[in-house]
Design a protein around this motif. Sequence first.
Motif, PDB file in Angstrom:
ATOM      1  N   GLY A  20       0.772  -1.233   0.000  1.00 41.79           N
ATOM      2  CA  GLY A  20       0.000   0.000   0.000  1.00 41.79           C
ATOM      3  C   GLY A  20       0.802   1.280   0.000  1.00 41.79           C
ATOM      4  N   GLN A  21       2.100   1.213   0.120  1.00 42.86           N
ATOM      5  CA  GLN A  21       2.932   2.419   0.110  1.00 42.86           C
ATOM      6  C   GLN A  21       3.267   2.785  -1.324  1.00 42.86           C
ATOM      7  OE1 GLN A  21       6.309   2.456   2.746  1.00 42.86           O
ATOM      8  NE2 GLN A  21       7.406   3.903   1.467  1.00 42.86           N
ATOM      9  N   CYS A  22       3.186   4.070  -1.638  1.00 44.80           N
ATOM     10  CA  CYS A  22       3.551   4.540  -2.969  1.00 44.80           C
ATOM     11  C   CYS A  22       5.055   4.813  -3.000  1.00 44.80           C
ATOM     12  CB  CYS A  22       2.779   5.814  -3.305  1.00 44.80           C
ATOM     13  SG  CYS A  22       3.117   6.420  -4.959  1.00 44.80           S
ATOM     14  N   TYR A  23       5.713   4.290  -4.002  1.00 45.85           N
ATOM     15  CA  TYR A  23       7.141   4.529  -4.207  1.00 45.85           C
ATOM     16  C   TYR A  23       7.311   5.390  -5.450  1.00 45.85           C
ATOM     17  CZ  TYR A  23       8.063   0.832  -0.828  1.00 45.85           C
ATOM     18  OH  TYR A  23       8.120   0.081   0.314  1.00 45.85           O
ATOM     19  N   ASN A  24       7.889   6.568  -5.272  1.00 39.57           N
ATOM     20  CA  ASN A  24       8.151   7.465  -6.395  1.00 39.57           C
ATOM     21  C   ASN A  24       9.458   7.061  -7.064  1.00 39.57           C
ATOM     22  OD1 ASN A  24       5.887   9.187  -6.347  1.00 39.57           O
ATOM     23  ND2 ASN A  24       6.732  10.209  -4.562  1.00 39.57           N
TER      24      ASN A  24
ATOM     25  N   ASP B 261       7.403  -6.812 -17.875  1.00 38.42           N
ATOM     26  CA  ASP B 261       7.071  -6.006 -19.048  1.00 38.42           C
ATOM     27  C   ASP B 261       8.407  -5.543 -19.621  1.00 38.42           C
ATOM     28  OD1 ASP B 261       6.341  -4.009 -20.909  1.00 38.42           O
ATOM     29  OD2 ASP B 261       4.591  -3.440 -19.711  1.00 38.42           O
ATOM     30  N   PRO B 262       8.702  -5.884 -20.873  1.00 37.08           N
ATOM     31  CA  PRO B 262      10.006  -5.550 -21.434  1.00 37.08           C
ATOM     32  C   PRO B 262      10.178  -4.075 -21.794  1.00 37.08           C
ATOM     33  CG  PRO B 262       8.677  -6.651 -23.070  1.00 37.08           C
ATOM     34  CD  PRO B 262       7.897  -6.684 -21.787  1.00 37.08           C
ATOM     35  N   ASP B 263       9.066  -3.321 -21.860  1.00 44.82           N
ATOM     36  CA  ASP B 263       9.173  -1.924 -22.288  1.00 44.82           C
ATOM     37  C   ASP B 263       8.024  -1.114 -21.693  1.00 44.82           C
ATOM     38  OD1 ASP B 263      10.044   0.370 -23.566  1.00 44.82           O
ATOM     39  OD2 ASP B 263       9.008  -0.112 -25.434  1.00 44.82           O
ATOM     40  N   VAL B 264       8.261  -0.531 -20.524  1.00 41.11           N
ATOM     41  CA  VAL B 264       7.216   0.241 -19.853  1.00 41.11           C
ATOM     42  C   VAL B 264       7.841   1.477 -19.212  1.00 41.11           C
ATOM     43  CG1 VAL B 264       7.420  -1.052 -17.684  1.00 41.11           C
ATOM     44  CG2 VAL B 264       5.263   0.098 -18.254  1.00 41.11           C
ATOM     45  N   ALA B 265       7.081   2.579 -19.246  1.00 47.70           N
ATOM     46  CA  ALA B 265       7.509   3.822 -18.584  1.00 47.70           C
ATOM     47  C   ALA B 265       6.504   4.136 -17.484  1.00 47.70           C
ATOM     48  CB  ALA B 265       7.593   4.958 -19.585  1.00 47.70           C
ATOM     49  N   PHE B 266       7.000   4.486 -16.292  1.00 47.63           N
ATOM     50  CA  PHE B 266       6.125   4.793 -15.168  1.00 47.63           C
ATOM     51  C   PHE B 266       6.796   5.789 -14.235  1.00 47.63           C
ATOM     52  CE2 PHE B 266       8.558   0.998 -14.292  1.00 47.63           C
ATOM     53  CZ  PHE B 266       9.076   1.205 -13.029  1.00 47.63           C
ATOM     54  N   GLY B 267       5.963   6.435 -13.398  1.00 47.04           N
ATOM     55  CA  GLY B 267       6.479   7.441 -12.474  1.00 47.04           C
ATOM     56  C   GLY B 267       6.416   7.050 -11.013  1.00 47.04           C
ATOM     57  N   SER B 268       5.649   6.003 -10.704  1.00 49.77           N
ATOM     58  CA  SER B 268       5.541   5.520  -9.329  1.00 49.77           C
ATOM     59  C   SER B 268       4.909   4.130  -9.335  1.00 49.77           C
ATOM     60  CB  SER B 268       4.736   6.490  -8.462  1.00 49.77           C
ATOM     61  OG  SER B 268       3.457   6.702  -9.005  1.00 49.77           O
ATOM     62  N   VAL B 269       5.063   3.431  -8.203  1.00 48.89           N
ATOM     63  CA  VAL B 269       4.525   2.070  -8.086  1.00 48.89           C
ATOM     64  C   VAL B 269       3.908   1.872  -6.708  1.00 48.89           C
ATOM     65  CG1 VAL B 269       6.193   1.098  -9.730  1.00 48.89           C
ATOM     66  CG2 VAL B 269       6.691   1.043  -7.295  1.00 48.89           C
ATOM     67  N   LYS B 270       2.947   0.924  -6.642  1.00 51.73           N
ATOM     68  CA  LYS B 270       2.322   0.548  -5.368  1.00 51.73           C
ATOM     69  C   LYS B 270       2.073  -0.943  -5.390  1.00 51.73           C
ATOM     70  CE  LYS B 270      -0.997   3.119  -3.769  1.00 51.73           C
ATOM     71  NZ  LYS B 270      -2.345   3.690  -3.553  1.00 51.73           N
ATOM     72  N   PHE B 271       2.426  -1.607  -4.291  1.00 52.70           N
ATOM     73  CA  PHE B 271       2.224  -3.046  -4.156  1.00 52.70           C
ATOM     74  C   PHE B 271       0.932  -3.289  -3.390  1.00 52.70           C
ATOM     75  CE2 PHE B 271       6.503  -2.401  -5.195  1.00 52.70           C
ATOM     76  CZ  PHE B 271       6.864  -3.470  -5.967  1.00 52.70           C
ATOM     77  N   ILE B 272       0.115  -4.194  -3.918  1.00 53.61           N
ATOM     78  CA  ILE B 272      -1.204  -4.432  -3.337  1.00 53.61           C
ATOM     79  C   ILE B 272      -1.386  -5.896  -3.019  1.00 53.61           C
ATOM     80  CG2 ILE B 272      -2.305  -2.428  -4.361  1.00 53.61           C
ATOM     81  CD1 ILE B 272      -3.276  -4.187  -6.623  1.00 53.61           C
ATOM     82  N   ARG B 273      -2.173  -6.175  -2.016  1.00 61.33           N
ATOM     83  CA  ARG B 273      -2.499  -7.547  -1.614  1.00 61.33           C
ATOM     84  C   ARG B 273      -3.617  -8.065  -2.470  1.00 61.33           C
ATOM     85  NH1 ARG B 273      -0.698  -9.551   3.353  1.00 61.33           N
ATOM     86  NH2 ARG B 273      -2.349 -11.039   3.192  1.00 61.33           N
TER      87      ARG B 273
END
Length: 104
Positions: free
Chosen positions: A51-55, A92-104
Motif C-alpha cells: 500500500g505504500q507509494c514509491y516514487n 514487461d520488457p518496455d514500460v515507462a512509469f512514475g511511481s509504483v504501489k504493491f497491493i495484496r
Amino acid sequence: MRVRNALFVGAAAVLLALMVPMGTANAATGSFEYATQPDNVPHLLNNPRDGQCYNIRGDGFAANITDRDVELYAGANCRGDIVNVLTPEQEDPDVAFGSVKFIR
C-alpha cells in the motif's frame, strides 16, 4: 450445570478466537526490478511495503519478483493512469512509469 458452564466457556473461547484479527504481512517478499534511461540502468526495490507509494521512475524493463501485484502509475505519488499491473513473476520488457504501489 457443569456441562452447561463448560459449553459456555468453550463457545466463548471460539467466538473470541474468531474475533481477534489474524496477523497480516505488511510487506511483499521479493524484489521489483526495473530499468531507467539512459543506458537501461537496472535497479532493485527489495521487500516493498504493501500500500505504500514509491516514487520511482522507470523506463524500459520491469519485473515483479514479489508475492504481490504491483500497480505502475504514469505519474508521481501514484496518481494518473495505471499503465500496467504486474502480477507475481510477471514482467514487461518496455514500460515507462512514475511511481509504483504493491497491493495484496
